[in-house]
Enzyme design. Sequence first.
Site, PDB file in Angstrom:
ATOM      1  N   ALA A   1       7.108  -1.619  -5.948  1.00 13.39           N
ATOM      2  CA  ALA A   1       8.445  -2.535  -5.235  1.00 13.39           C
ATOM      3  C   ALA A   1       8.366  -4.461  -4.965  1.00 13.39           C
ATOM      4  CB  ALA A   1       8.644  -1.806  -3.771  1.00 13.39           C
ATOM      5  N   GLU A   2       7.903  -4.713  -4.776  1.00 14.04           N
ATOM      6  CA  GLU A   2       7.928  -6.105  -4.537  1.00 14.04           C
ATOM      7  C   GLU A   2       7.328  -6.874  -5.719  1.00 14.04           C
ATOM      8  OE1 GLU A   2       6.192  -4.159  -1.655  1.00 14.04           O
ATOM      9  OE2 GLU A   2       7.902  -5.393  -1.050  1.00 14.04           O
TER      10      GLU A   2
ATOM     11  N   THR B   1       9.118   2.629  -3.986  1.00 12.37           N
ATOM     12  CA  THR B   1       8.082   3.552  -5.231  1.00 12.37           C
ATOM     13  C   THR B   1       7.453   4.102  -3.994  1.00 12.37           C
ATOM     14  OG1 THR B   1       6.337   1.270  -4.498  1.00 12.37           O
ATOM     15  CG2 THR B   1       7.065   1.500  -6.372  1.00 12.37           C
TER      16      THR B   1
ATOM     17  N   ASN C   1      10.144   0.754   0.191  1.00 10.95           N
ATOM     18  CA  ASN C   1      10.974  -0.545   0.381  1.00 10.95           C
ATOM     19  C   ASN C   1      11.992  -0.828  -0.670  1.00 10.95           C
ATOM     20  OD1 ASN C   1       8.673  -1.532   0.461  1.00 10.95           O
ATOM     21  ND2 ASN C   1      10.220  -2.822  -0.508  1.00 10.95           N
TER      22      ASN C   1
ATOM     23  N   ASP D   1      11.646  -4.452   4.177  1.00 10.99           N
ATOM     24  CA  ASP D   1      10.589  -3.598   3.965  1.00 10.99           C
ATOM     25  C   ASP D   1       9.988  -2.212   4.804  1.00 10.99           C
ATOM     26  OD1 ASP D   1       8.507  -3.212   2.223  1.00 10.99           O
ATOM     27  OD2 ASP D   1       7.220  -4.957   3.448  1.00 10.99           O
TER      28      ASP D   1
ATOM     29  N   HIS E   1      -4.720 -16.795  -3.396  1.00 12.28           N
ATOM     30  CA  HIS E   1      -5.535 -17.857  -2.962  1.00 12.28           C
ATOM     31  C   HIS E   1      -4.890 -17.893  -1.878  1.00 12.28           C
ATOM     32  CE1 HIS E   1      -8.490 -17.595  -5.809  1.00 12.28           C
ATOM     33  NE2 HIS E   1      -7.370 -17.579  -7.479  1.00 12.28           N
TER      34      HIS E   1
HETATM   35 CA    CA Z   1       6.762  -2.870   0.376  1.00 10.44          CA
END
Ligand code: CA
Length: 698
Positions: free
Chosen positions: A204-205, A262, A282, A327, A629
């Site tokens: 979802a992100e 999701t 979310n 979220d 990173h």
């Molecule tokens: Ca999320």
Amino acid sequence: MSDIKAQPPRAFSAGRKYSPILISIGLAVLLLFTVRGGDGTVDWPLHGLTVGEERFSPLDAIDRGNVHRLGLAWRFDGFAQRGQVRRGNEATPLVVGGIMYVSGPWSMVYALDAKSGELLWEYDPEVSGNWIRKTCCDAVNRGVAFWNGKIYVGTLDGYMDALDATTGKRVWRTDTITDRLRSYSITGAPRIAGKNIVIGNGGAELGVRGYVSAYDLETGKLAWRFFTVPGAPEKGDEHPELTMARTTWSAESRWDIGGGGTVWDSMVYDPDLNIIYVGVGNGSPWPVWLRSPGGGDNLFLSTILALDATTGRMKWYYQTTPGDSWDYTATQHMILTDLEIEGRVRKVIMQAPKNGFFYVLDRETGELLSAEKYTRVNWAEKIDMATGRPVLTEQANYKDGAKLIWPSTAGGHNWPPMAYSPDTKLVYIPLLELPMTFSMHKNISYRPGNVNVGARVFPPRPGSKEAQGLFNSVMMAWDPVAQKRVWQSDPLPWWGGGVLATAGGLVFQGSADGRFMVFDAGDGTLLKEIETGVGIIAAPITYSIEGMQYIAVLTGFGGGIKRFLPGVAALKYDNVPQLLVFKLDGKAVPLPPLLEKAEIQPPGIARSTDPVVIARGQKIFMDNCARCHAFRGAANGYPNLWNLSENTYAMFNDIVIDGALDYGGMPNFADELNREDTQDLLNFLISDQKTLRQKLKE
Ligand code: CA
């Protein structure tokens, strides 16, 4: 020690509501495995042990009086490693017929003799290392399912694989992904529901449209698919529930981004009602103002869905966070049990989703029975019991300015499973205490395949007034009938592992600082802690072989959590992924090697010092590299780009463009970056390295 033979697992005992006639044949098969004829063997055959996923074991050979004798029985550290990064370990192992089946990084599956730890077989689905770009949170897997001689695993790159449980050979494979150009993945454990195996996806992100799929257990043929959010209207609705859901989205919604929703973790199957309960995630992007201009509840985001396991048709739904902008997934662990509420025994489903409220619902009808704050919450005042909706506060709205909101995007509780003890009638929740400051992106520049949340979030500065409770993780016992806290542990470092409760009156949990802890289930007294030297985020299990009770847990810090947080074991020791199995009178756990201080590499030689080039390089870093990173590097996480060797500088294009380290999980960016981009990136890294080293000298 009590007689284990006399204690079948509770889900199958006569006191429970499940009618033996209605239990499907498959569950009868599981029952055979679970209580094997009289040799004191008790398995852990389902993800959450019992049908209700209570994660409560009737085993009580290890109890309050003798748990101080707990020690190591055996250890497995043969998890495959690709490249340099020590990946997180999140799986709940299964034990069936004395054999343990456990998944590890890169969706690999291992079968081990549960008594000796001997490796019987391993299965490598050969996930493309490049697929890591399509995930938010590491190459983790949360477990396998067992059914009738087969092991089922969802792979990071989106396949559902069925394996022969005896040999580890693949029997069938199905692609669960509807659009392989999108950033779908699987990290969750599949669930058995009637004749089907059910699995959802993550992403979802990164801009996807959520759904959950059911496949025939024997053949892998798609039985049904339920989309959790509507798609672009011109394509039509795949099933009638979406036509209803569409009325809760504005016509100008960003269908191109996918909507989110999701089903990346929790599901639970009630064989009596033949319902599979599905936790939905979310929205994508996060703020409803960007996702669905003009607002709306945006069904079925952040919702518990009750679906007919045979047909996939919806029986009821309950949306925990209408118009989610924070979220606040409802993908957290769900428990089915019977509770006596106001003099009536109710079949309930319980969940402590990210949004900070503990929900108790009637699982036959979806009726909301109660909902109270289980942690600090300031986005909503309460849940209105007449409407079942949260009463929002002014603090929830970050459209016109930054707001400090409790809980954070990590939630008051995340994926590490909780447990429910029918003995104490308490739920044990691995709690996360942290607020975050939310602010909205004014515009969303949608880049397919990249993180597109449309908001900025950051935790308050340590020591600031807002930082109260910063990065605490707490083990909490919650009374789900009275809806109140009964006890809680001392603060632990962020974040704690999943939970196991047993009839020995014990609660087991691992912590980020590498301790494996045992609490008194009644009053929370810390009865035992074992130093393992490796952060634990996975949930423990217990089983018995020949009358000997074992406790097993995976170590390995990672997932969505950065490893440089205060107090985590990964800052001191090598973050070794391993399986630790404990018993009474076992040995001490060998500590992993201490982290070696990284050798300081010679400074890089800049090709350009032009500030425009450097600024461009910095943007490339932030857009593409910063997801893994750490900015200016960190110990024991992903490689420190501020301390690269001359060899790595020489290979920079081979790695970033041509994919020299693809297999190891450093994906190529050939579709995103060209050779000019990588030179700018390199110039930024070298220039900032100089600045950083100067700073460290001062
Ligand atoms: Ca999320």
